[in-house]
Design a protein around this motif. Structure first.
Motif, short mmCIF file in Angstrom:
data_model
loop_
_atom_site.label_atom_id
_atom_site.label_comp_id
_atom_site.label_asym_id
_atom_site.label_seq_id
_atom_site.Cartn_x
_atom_site.Cartn_y
_atom_site.Cartn_z
N MET A 34 79.44 68.83 18.78
CA MET A 34 80.10 67.52 18.77
C MET A 34 81.41 67.54 19.54
N ASP A 36 84.71 65.19 19.71
CA ASP A 36 85.31 64.15 18.87
C ASP A 36 85.90 63.03 19.72
N HIS A 37 85.64 61.79 19.27
CA HIS A 37 86.17 60.60 19.94
C HIS A 37 86.71 59.64 18.90
N LEU A 45 80.38 51.55 20.80
CA LEU A 45 80.02 52.90 21.20
C LEU A 45 79.01 52.84 22.35
N HIS A 54 73.32 60.15 24.43
CA HIS A 54 74.10 60.79 23.39
C HIS A 54 73.63 60.36 22.00
N PHE A 56 75.25 60.38 17.75
CA PHE A 56 76.57 60.16 17.18
C PHE A 56 76.59 60.51 15.69
N VAL A 58 79.15 60.03 12.31
CA VAL A 58 80.33 59.33 11.81
C VAL A 58 81.16 60.29 10.96
N PHE A 85 74.33 59.95 10.83
CA PHE A 85 73.99 60.43 12.17
C PHE A 85 73.04 59.41 12.79
N GLY A 87 71.44 57.36 16.72
CA GLY A 87 71.21 57.34 18.15
C GLY A 87 69.72 57.20 18.42
N TYR A 97 69.08 52.70 24.70
CA TYR A 97 69.42 52.27 23.35
C TYR A 97 68.76 50.93 23.08
N ILE A 109 84.34 59.70 15.64
CA ILE A 109 82.93 59.92 15.91
C ILE A 109 82.72 61.25 16.62
N VAL A 111 80.32 63.13 19.08
CA VAL A 111 79.33 62.74 20.09
C VAL A 111 78.61 63.98 20.59
#
Length: 243
Positions: A34, A36-37, A45, A54, A56, A58, A85, A87, A97, A109, A111
């Motif tokens: 991961m 981090d963002h 997102l 990607h 993701f 939380v 989790f 995506g 998506y 988040i 990623v």
């Protein structure tokens, strides 16, 4: 009696997440992938139709997942919280998506690149098995939500949504189950694909019947059994009956 710390939802042990499936060492492997963002409240997102490169996780905050309908409305599919989790896990290439993801709160988040997760799965059969079990749970959760939408009409869909909210964001209080996630009637309408006016009428009827009440703008479910009767509740496990 009002619960303490009204502003933030507490993590519910009945809200089953990927961390419940992965062994500790496997979860650490996932965590190391991961990046981090920080995501500000109201920021996306990703948008529906973008390349799904990607996945993701939380770490903090809350994410709303929505799907655009043919008539231009947004249907809220999920509210994701700490530990969730999500995506598009690609079974073919390329993939896009199929929904939007927007931060409801300032969020942190993790990623993960799709290809890096695929590599981890290919290297560990045990990780792959645990990951498949988690994916199966997510599929069953989605299927059960749409079952209630289709079979029991708008009233049933609202009752089902309230039941799921008690499992994911509920806290027992003296006179029922306090839903810590504060939702507007418009939010609830978008969760079941109907108008705000319809939700207003149904909630008013539930309140008049003593099934729900309100505490500082939050819904309190006073008679959970009455909501379950509306959808002929099969008493699905709480890990499936989630929002």
């Amino acid at each position: 009696m009002s619960p303490s710390n009204l502003c933030e939802p507490k993590k519910n042990e009945l809200h089953y997440q990927i961390g419940h499936f992965l062994a500790e060492d496997h979860f650490q492997q996932l965590s190391r992938l991961m990046n981090d963002h920080s995501v500000a409240k109201g920021s996306h997102l990703f948008w529906e139709g973008e390349p799904a490169e990607h996945l993701f996780f939380v770490k903090k905050g809350k994410i709303r997942i929505t799907k655009s309908t043919d008539d231009g409305k947004d249907l809220i599919l999920f509210y994701l919280q700490e530990g969730d989790f999500f995506g598009e896990f690609a079974s073919y290439d390329p993939v896009q998506y199929s929904y939007d993801a927007v931060a409801v709160q300032n969020s942190e988040i993790g990623v993960i690149q799709q290809k890096e997760l695929e590599q981890l799965i290919s290297e560990s059969g045990e990780f792959a098995l645990q990951f498949i079990k988690w994916m199966s749970l997510m599929q069953r959760t989605t299927e059960s939500k749409f079952r209630d939408l289709i079979l029991y009409g708008k009233k049933g869909a609202l009752a089902s949504t309230l039941i799921r909210l008690t499992n994911s964001y509920g806290e027992p209080v003296e006179d029922g189950i306090y839903i810590r996630l504060k939702l507007s009637n418009s939010d609830l309408a978008n969760m079941i694909g109907t108008s705000r006016e319809s939700v207003n009428r149904m909630l008013a009827a539930f309140k008049e019947e003593g099934i729900i009440g309100y505490e500082k703008g939050h819904i309190v479910v006073r008679e959970l059994s009455s909501l379950k009767r509306v959808v002929r509740c099969p008493d699905c496990p709480a890990e499936i009956c989630r929002i």
